[in-house]
Write a protein that holds these residues in place. Structure first.
Motif, short mmCIF file in Angstrom:
data_model
loop_
_atom_site.label_atom_id
_atom_site.label_comp_id
_atom_site.label_asym_id
_atom_site.label_seq_id
_atom_site.Cartn_x
_atom_site.Cartn_y
_atom_site.Cartn_z
N VAL A 168 -23.04 1.66 49.20
CA VAL A 168 -23.06 1.44 47.75
C VAL A 168 -23.27 -0.05 47.52
O VAL A 168 -22.51 -0.88 48.01
N LYS B 94 -19.72 0.16 31.43
CA LYS B 94 -20.92 -0.30 30.76
C LYS B 94 -20.81 -1.79 30.46
O LYS B 94 -21.73 -2.57 30.73
N ARG B 97 -20.62 -3.88 33.85
CA ARG B 97 -21.90 -3.91 34.57
C ARG B 97 -22.87 -4.87 33.87
O ARG B 97 -23.50 -5.70 34.50
N ASP B 126 -18.06 6.33 42.26
CA ASP B 126 -17.84 7.63 41.64
C ASP B 126 -18.39 7.69 40.21
O ASP B 126 -17.62 7.92 39.25
N ASN B 127 -19.69 7.52 40.08
CA ASN B 127 -20.32 7.63 38.76
C ASN B 127 -19.69 6.72 37.72
O ASN B 127 -19.44 7.14 36.59
N ASP B 128 -19.41 5.50 38.12
CA ASP B 128 -18.87 4.50 37.19
C ASP B 128 -17.48 4.82 36.66
O ASP B 128 -17.07 4.30 35.63
N THR B 129 -16.74 5.67 37.37
CA THR B 129 -15.39 5.96 36.90
C THR B 129 -14.35 5.08 37.59
O THR B 129 -13.23 4.93 37.12
#
Lengths: 203, 219
Positions: A168, B94, B97, B126-129
């Protein structure tokens, strides 16, 4: 990269500041307050931002130092084996010294021992770094990663694709001494020692 | 469920074993390893056989073992690790980033103020979590966090206000929050464990001065 005029640079920074203000308009109160207080410093920082670079196929690099960050799913029983191995070694990785380009490396067990975080800081390009691991400590890698789901084996032609798949990319990466490699550090440490000994003798 | 799962014991906060005790333990440890790897995949077993001789010397000939960085985290020599995995607040990913991208992912001007920080990464998971925040630093955990708080509090609040439940850097609960989300590494390697950030900077200056000196006498 083209050199920007001062006016262009100022305008870019101004736009960036505006964008950050917009972004943080719905941030928690303390985030907004921090932004207000930090605005002057932030303006400087935005003006100076040179940007992180790429380590090659994947990963961020600053100067000569790159990051590798992987999240790897354990096979059943894998966490227990790896923990036992790490405990026996008491975190001592003599083999890692042999890679020669590795600054630091951590193994962290995540999510109830279902995943491993493997994160390193190393010198230069991703491909050359992985090649070093493959040629210098292949057995150690098999020993560590046979505990991970789908590990193809260090000698498999698929090993690099597998590694890329689990890596990642860091969104931000900072290095205090970005132009000093592991080898350069060793040289400087020896030099410092020699200078100290020399000065002791002259005194 | 395996009884040892979820009980990290690799890093001990207490007194470290002595060299002789480690020597005595070496054989026991190797036995443990053989037993542990008895049900490993074939290539793992083969790899163990291949490195066993090397491992024997490695386990018996112990350099300084990993110690504790204080309240939490591992330390080798003078170098410690901090690894935090934290849930992101709604909308936090958001904001954060975009903020990091605007800086070009380069945090040097702020981070350099913390003179004990070797390296630092921010990674979205994990998908931005969730976010991984991992650093390598000099010395003791409490001193290091105090440095962050004293030197770059606003940067921390800008970044950490994206973290779920972040109490604010000036809150008395800030350190407890960090401890709660930090996970101690069970393996930690550092190439030059005895050199601090300041040491490396000093050595760089010595190297430069010596080069200059040699250039001058060569002229």
């Amino acid at each position: 990269m083209q050199t920007r005029t001062q006016a262009e640079q100022d305008r870019i920074v101004e736009q960036k500041i505006k964008k950050v203000m917009e972004l943080y308009s719905d941030a928690p109160e303390l985030g907004r307050a921090a932004l207000d207080r930090g605005l002057a410093a932030l303006t400087q920082e935005l003006a100076a931002a040179t940007g992180k670079e790429s380590a090659g196929r994947i990963g961020a690099r600053q100067g000569k130092v790159s990051e590798l960050t992987s999240i790897l799913p354990f096979v059943k029983g894998g966490a227990k084996r790896l923990r036992g191995l790490l405990e026996a070694l008491e975190g001592n990785f003599q083999g890692a010294d042999r890679v020669g380009t590795l600054h630091d490396m951590r193994f962290v067990f995540l999510d109830n021992d279902t995943k491993l975080l493997f994160a390193t800081a190393y010198d230069g390009e991703w491909d050359a770094y992985i090649d070093d691991f493959v040629t210098k400590i292949p057995n150690s890698l098999d020993l560590l990663f046979c505990n991970i789901e789908g590990w193809p084996g260090i000698h498999s032609p698929a090993v690099k694709d597998w590694l890329v798949k689990h890596q990642v990319q860091a969104e931000a990466w900072y290095v205090a001494n970005p132009n000093v490699t592991v080898a350069e550090t060793r040289r400087l440490a020896r030099l410092g020692q020699a200078v100290a000994e020399f000065l002791d003798k002259v005194e | 469920m395996d009884p040892t799962m979820g009980t990290p014991t690799g890093v001990k906060a207490g007194p470290e074993p002595t060299g002789s005790k480690q020597g005595v333990d070496a054989q026991v440890k190797l036995e443990e390893l053989r037993r542990l790897f008895a049900d490993a995949p074939e290539l793992g077993k083969k790899a163990l056989a291949n490195v066993l001789r090397e491992l024997t010397s490695q386990v018996a000939d112990m350099p300084p073992p990993i110690e504790s960085a204080g309240r939490v985290g591992a330390r080798l020599g003078k170098r410690s690790e901090l690894t935090i995995v934290v849930p992101l607040a709604s909308g936090g990913a958001k904001r954060l980033r975009a903020f990091l991208r605007l800086l070009g992912g380069n945090l040097s001007p702020g981070a350099t103020k913390v003179g004990t920080l070797h390296d630092m990464r921010f990674v979205f998971l994990d998908n931005d979590t969730r976010m991984l925040f991992a650093t390598s630093f000099d010395g003791d955990w409490d001193t290091y966090i105090d440095d962050f708080i004293a030197l770059i509090p606003d940067y921390l609040d800008i970044i950490d206000s994206a973290w779920d439940g972040w109490p604010g850097i000036r809150s008395p609960g800030a350190k407890d929050y960090l401890v709660k989300h930090q996970i101690t590494a069970e393996g930690w390697f550092v190439a030059h464990p005895d050199l601090t950030v300041a040491d490396i900077q000093r050595l760089k200056r010595i190297g430069q001065a010596l080069d200059k000196f040699l250039d001058e006498i060569g002229e």
